[in-house]
Design a protein around this motif. Structure first.
Motif, PDB file in Angstrom:
ATOM      1  N   THR A  45       0.693  -1.202  -0.063  1.00 47.94           N
ATOM      2  CA  THR A  45       0.046  -0.023  -0.047  1.00 47.94           C
ATOM      3  C   THR A  45       0.868   1.189   0.039  1.00 47.94           C
ATOM      4  O   THR A  45       0.625   2.331  -0.594  1.00 47.94           O
ATOM      5  CB  THR A  45      -0.979  -0.013   1.209  1.00 47.94           C
ATOM      6  N   LYS A  46       2.006   1.246   0.505  1.00 48.37           N
ATOM      7  CA  LYS A  46       2.711   2.577   0.688  1.00 48.37           C
ATOM      8  C   LYS A  46       4.220   2.335  -0.017  1.00 48.37           C
ATOM      9  O   LYS A  46       4.918   3.197  -0.021  1.00 48.37           O
ATOM     10  CB  LYS A  46       2.859   2.976   2.102  1.00 48.37           C
ATOM     11  N   THR A  47       4.676   1.038  -0.084  1.00 50.04           N
ATOM     12  CA  THR A  47       6.101   0.848  -0.640  1.00 50.04           C
ATOM     13  C   THR A  47       5.991  -0.209  -1.981  1.00 50.04           C
ATOM     14  O   THR A  47       4.968  -0.880  -1.946  1.00 50.04           O
ATOM     15  CB  THR A  47       6.978   0.265   0.320  1.00 50.04           C
ATOM     16  N   LYS A  58      15.375  -2.033  -2.955  1.00 45.96           N
ATOM     17  CA  LYS A  58      14.502  -2.103  -1.487  1.00 45.96           C
ATOM     18  C   LYS A  58      13.065  -1.473  -1.345  1.00 45.96           C
ATOM     19  O   LYS A  58      13.025  -0.653  -2.317  1.00 45.96           O
ATOM     20  CB  LYS A  58      15.549  -1.938  -0.492  1.00 45.96           C
ATOM     21  N   PRO A  59      12.587  -1.912  -0.312  1.00 42.55           N
ATOM     22  CA  PRO A  59      11.142  -1.175  -0.315  1.00 42.55           C
ATOM     23  C   PRO A  59      11.517   0.550  -0.380  1.00 42.55           C
ATOM     24  O   PRO A  59      12.285   0.887   0.563  1.00 42.55           O
ATOM     25  CB  PRO A  59      10.692  -1.504   1.027  1.00 42.55           C
ATOM     26  N   ALA A  60      10.668   1.098  -1.048  1.00 39.90           N
ATOM     27  CA  ALA A  60      10.669   2.651  -1.456  1.00 39.90           C
ATOM     28  C   ALA A  60       9.366   2.874  -1.557  1.00 39.90           C
ATOM     29  O   ALA A  60       8.573   2.253  -2.181  1.00 39.90           O
ATOM     30  CB  ALA A  60      11.678   2.917  -2.477  1.00 39.90           C
ATOM     31  N   ARG A  61       9.066   4.336  -1.046  1.00 41.96           N
ATOM     32  CA  ARG A  61       7.820   4.818  -1.067  1.00 41.96           C
ATOM     33  C   ARG A  61       7.584   5.325  -2.782  1.00 41.96           C
ATOM     34  O   ARG A  61       8.675   5.300  -3.427  1.00 41.96           O
ATOM     35  CB  ARG A  61       7.571   6.126  -0.418  1.00 41.96           C
ATOM     36  N   TYR A  62       6.217   5.495  -3.158  1.00 39.08           N
ATOM     37  CA  TYR A  62       6.313   5.567  -4.473  1.00 39.08           C
ATOM     38  C   TYR A  62       4.903   6.643  -4.646  1.00 39.08           C
ATOM     39  O   TYR A  62       4.255   6.825  -4.073  1.00 39.08           O
ATOM     40  CB  TYR A  62       6.011   4.289  -5.378  1.00 39.08           C
ATOM     41  N   GLU A  63       4.943   7.001  -5.883  1.00 35.70           N
ATOM     42  CA  GLU A  63       3.688   7.805  -6.595  1.00 35.70           C
ATOM     43  C   GLU A  63       3.085   7.090  -7.658  1.00 35.70           C
ATOM     44  O   GLU A  63       3.958   6.680  -8.548  1.00 35.70           O
ATOM     45  CB  GLU A  63       3.965   9.192  -6.635  1.00 35.70           C
ATOM     46  N   VAL A  64       1.797   7.057  -7.819  1.00 30.88           N
ATOM     47  CA  VAL A  64       1.160   6.463  -8.910  1.00 30.88           C
ATOM     48  C   VAL A  64       1.323   7.483 -10.171  1.00 30.88           C
ATOM     49  O   VAL A  64       0.635   8.439  -9.975  1.00 30.88           O
ATOM     50  CB  VAL A  64      -0.270   5.945  -8.699  1.00 30.88           C
ATOM     51  N   GLU A  75      -5.009  -3.850 -18.768  1.00 32.90           N
ATOM     52  CA  GLU A  75      -4.835  -3.325 -17.529  1.00 32.90           C
ATOM     53  C   GLU A  75      -3.469  -2.533 -17.202  1.00 32.90           C
ATOM     54  O   GLU A  75      -2.602  -3.636 -17.256  1.00 32.90           O
ATOM     55  CB  GLU A  75      -5.299  -3.872 -16.059  1.00 32.90           C
ATOM     56  N   ARG A  76      -3.267  -1.746 -16.718  1.00 31.55           N
ATOM     57  CA  ARG A  76      -1.863  -1.249 -16.194  1.00 31.55           C
ATOM     58  C   ARG A  76      -1.660  -0.132 -15.113  1.00 31.55           C
ATOM     59  O   ARG A  76      -2.736   0.704 -14.922  1.00 31.55           O
ATOM     60  CB  ARG A  76      -0.858  -0.920 -17.473  1.00 31.55           C
ATOM     61  N   ILE A  77      -0.670  -0.302 -14.507  1.00 32.14           N
ATOM     62  CA  ILE A  77      -0.509   0.763 -13.453  1.00 32.14           C
ATOM     63  C   ILE A  77       1.055   1.143 -13.593  1.00 32.14           C
ATOM     64  O   ILE A  77       1.933   0.310 -13.675  1.00 32.14           O
ATOM     65  CB  ILE A  77      -0.640   0.595 -12.004  1.00 32.14           C
ATOM     66  N   ALA A  78       1.515   2.359 -13.422  1.00 27.52           N
ATOM     67  CA  ALA A  78       2.929   2.717 -13.214  1.00 27.52           C
ATOM     68  C   ALA A  78       3.153   3.338 -12.157  1.00 27.52           C
ATOM     69  O   ALA A  78       2.520   4.174 -11.514  1.00 27.52           O
ATOM     70  CB  ALA A  78       3.234   3.636 -14.560  1.00 27.52           C
ATOM     71  N   PHE A  79       4.260   3.167 -11.274  1.00 25.58           N
ATOM     72  CA  PHE A  79       4.945   3.933 -10.247  1.00 25.58           C
ATOM     73  C   PHE A  79       6.223   4.515 -10.489  1.00 25.58           C
ATOM     74  O   PHE A  79       7.116   3.896 -11.151  1.00 25.58           O
ATOM     75  CB  PHE A  79       5.138   2.848  -9.082  1.00 25.58           C
ATOM     76  N   ARG A  80       6.321   5.687  -9.700  1.00 22.19           N
ATOM     77  CA  ARG A  80       7.678   6.394  -9.781  1.00 22.19           C
ATOM     78  C   ARG A  80       8.150   6.148  -8.436  1.00 22.19           C
ATOM     79  O   ARG A  80       7.471   6.620  -7.365  1.00 22.19           O
ATOM     80  CB  ARG A  80       7.539   7.899 -10.038  1.00 22.19           C
ATOM     81  N   LEU A  81       9.343   5.608  -8.187  1.00 21.27           N
ATOM     82  CA  LEU A  81       9.837   5.260  -6.941  1.00 21.27           C
ATOM     83  C   LEU A  81      10.510   6.650  -6.393  1.00 21.27           C
ATOM     84  O   LEU A  81      11.106   7.248  -6.954  1.00 21.27           O
ATOM     85  CB  LEU A  81      10.951   4.340  -6.941  1.00 21.27           C
ATOM     86  N   GLN A  82      10.250   6.904  -5.167  1.00 21.38           N
ATOM     87  CA  GLN A  82      10.508   8.248  -4.872  1.00 21.38           C
ATOM     88  C   GLN A  82      12.105   8.379  -4.063  1.00 21.38           C
ATOM     89  O   GLN A  82      12.782   9.491  -4.455  1.00 21.38           O
ATOM     90  CB  GLN A  82       9.740   8.678  -3.684  1.00 21.38           C
ATOM     91  N   PRO A  84      14.837   5.615  -4.698  1.00 23.01           N
ATOM     92  CA  PRO A  84      15.343   4.231  -4.987  1.00 23.01           C
ATOM     93  C   PRO A  84      16.382   3.850  -4.211  1.00 23.01           C
ATOM     94  O   PRO A  84      17.182   4.891  -3.953  1.00 23.01           O
ATOM     95  CB  PRO A  84      15.391   4.137  -6.422  1.00 23.01           C
ATOM     96  N   SER A  85      16.541   2.601  -3.787  1.00 23.26           N
ATOM     97  CA  SER A  85      18.038   2.363  -3.153  1.00 23.26           C
ATOM     98  C   SER A  85      19.259   2.323  -3.931  1.00 23.26           C
ATOM     99  O   SER A  85      19.027   2.544  -5.325  1.00 23.26           O
ATOM    100  CB  SER A  85      17.704   0.995  -2.360  1.00 23.26           C
ATOM    101  N   ARG A  86      20.323   2.207  -3.392  1.00 21.27           N
ATOM    102  CA  ARG A  86      21.476   2.441  -4.026  1.00 21.27           C
ATOM    103  C   ARG A  86      21.708   1.469  -5.274  1.00 21.27           C
ATOM    104  O   ARG A  86      22.294   1.876  -6.392  1.00 21.27           O
ATOM    105  CB  ARG A  86      22.816   2.395  -3.372  1.00 21.27           C
ATOM    106  N   HIS A  87      21.416   0.153  -5.266  1.00 23.43           N
ATOM    107  CA  HIS A  87      21.815  -0.830  -6.388  1.00 23.43           C
ATOM    108  C   HIS A  87      20.102  -1.162  -6.899  1.00 23.43           C
ATOM    109  O   HIS A  87      20.238  -1.884  -7.904  1.00 23.43           O
ATOM    110  CB  HIS A  87      21.874  -1.949  -5.633  1.00 23.43           C
ATOM    111  N   CYS A  88      19.408   0.032  -6.942  1.00 22.79           N
ATOM    112  CA  CYS A  88      18.176   0.021  -7.618  1.00 22.79           C
ATOM    113  C   CYS A  88      18.392   0.492  -9.189  1.00 22.79           C
ATOM    114  O   CYS A  88      18.864   1.946  -9.166  1.00 22.79           O
ATOM    115  CB  CYS A  88      17.223   0.873  -7.272  1.00 22.79           C
ATOM    116  N   LEU A  89      18.327  -0.096 -10.265  1.00 19.59           N
ATOM    117  CA  LEU A  89      18.506   0.508 -11.510  1.00 19.59           C
ATOM    118  C   LEU A  89      17.241   1.368 -12.100  1.00 19.59           C
ATOM    119  O   LEU A  89      17.281   1.986 -13.147  1.00 19.59           O
ATOM    120  CB  LEU A  89      18.747  -0.624 -12.753  1.00 19.59           C
ATOM    121  N   TYR A  90      16.045   1.050 -11.263  1.00 20.81           N
ATOM    122  CA  TYR A  90      14.750   1.776 -11.889  1.00 20.81           C
ATOM    123  C   TYR A  90      14.036   2.819 -11.157  1.00 20.81           C
ATOM    124  O   TYR A  90      13.955   2.724  -9.959  1.00 20.81           O
ATOM    125  CB  TYR A  90      13.817   0.547 -12.112  1.00 20.81           C
ATOM    126  N   LYS A  91      13.865   3.756 -11.808  1.00 23.51           N
ATOM    127  CA  LYS A  91      13.059   4.839 -11.235  1.00 23.51           C
ATOM    128  C   LYS A  91      11.641   4.679 -11.261  1.00 23.51           C
ATOM    129  O   LYS A  91      10.721   5.230 -10.519  1.00 23.51           O
ATOM    130  CB  LYS A  91      13.621   6.219 -11.815  1.00 23.51           C
TER     131      LYS A  91
END
Length: 141
Positions: A45-47, A58-64, A75-82, A84-91
């Motif tokens: 719900t929040k990460t 790693k768990p990160a807060r997001y915005e839809v 059906e689709r949904i897209a999230f922007r990680l607010q 992202p952890s150091r080793h996360c390649l995706y925003k």
């Protein structure tokens, strides 16, 4: 008298089409396989958390960013990680339903990559910063 008003109010809220149940956030557990996609995606719900062979988000807060979950097909949904952890390649992480349990999960390295995903020169580019990770995943819940 107060008790009957309370029950009437509760019944009205539960019967209304815009009830809290209709506005429940998208959540899910997904499993990927294969060399690059082995691991799991966890949308809470929040990460959001996505661990795969080459990227650890790693768990990160997001915005839809986009929410098209009310469509019958695609059906689709897209999230922007607010943050992202150091080793996360995706925003940005996009999740799209292909069938009941089959989903396509895509990772974008930047907002620019997500915004330009439909452009032919962008999607077919050999530039590393334009690469989009696409993982077939199975929904576990």
């Amino acid at each position: 008298m107060q008790m009957s008003r309370a029950f009437a109010l509760i019944a009205l809220v539960l019967a209304s089409p815009g009830s809290a149940l209709a506005d429940a956030p998208f959540t899910g557990k997904f499993s990927g396989t294969g060399r690059a996609c082995s691991g799991g995606l966890y949308v809470r719900t929040k990460t959001i958390e996505w661990n795969s062979s080459f990227s650890i988000c790693k768990p990160a807060r997001y915005e839809v960013l986009d929410n098209e979950l009310d469509k019958e097909e695609g059906e689709r949904i897209a999230f922007r990680l607010q943050s992202p952890s150091r080793h996360c390649l995706y925003k940005v992480v996009e999740v799209q339903r292909l069938s009941t349990y089959s989903w396509d999960v895509r990772g974008y390295q930047s907002m620019e990559s997500y915004r330009n995903r439909a452009l032919p020169d962008w999607a077919n580019s050999p530039l590393e910063e334009r690469l989009i990770m696409s993982c077939p995943m199975t929904r576990l819940d």
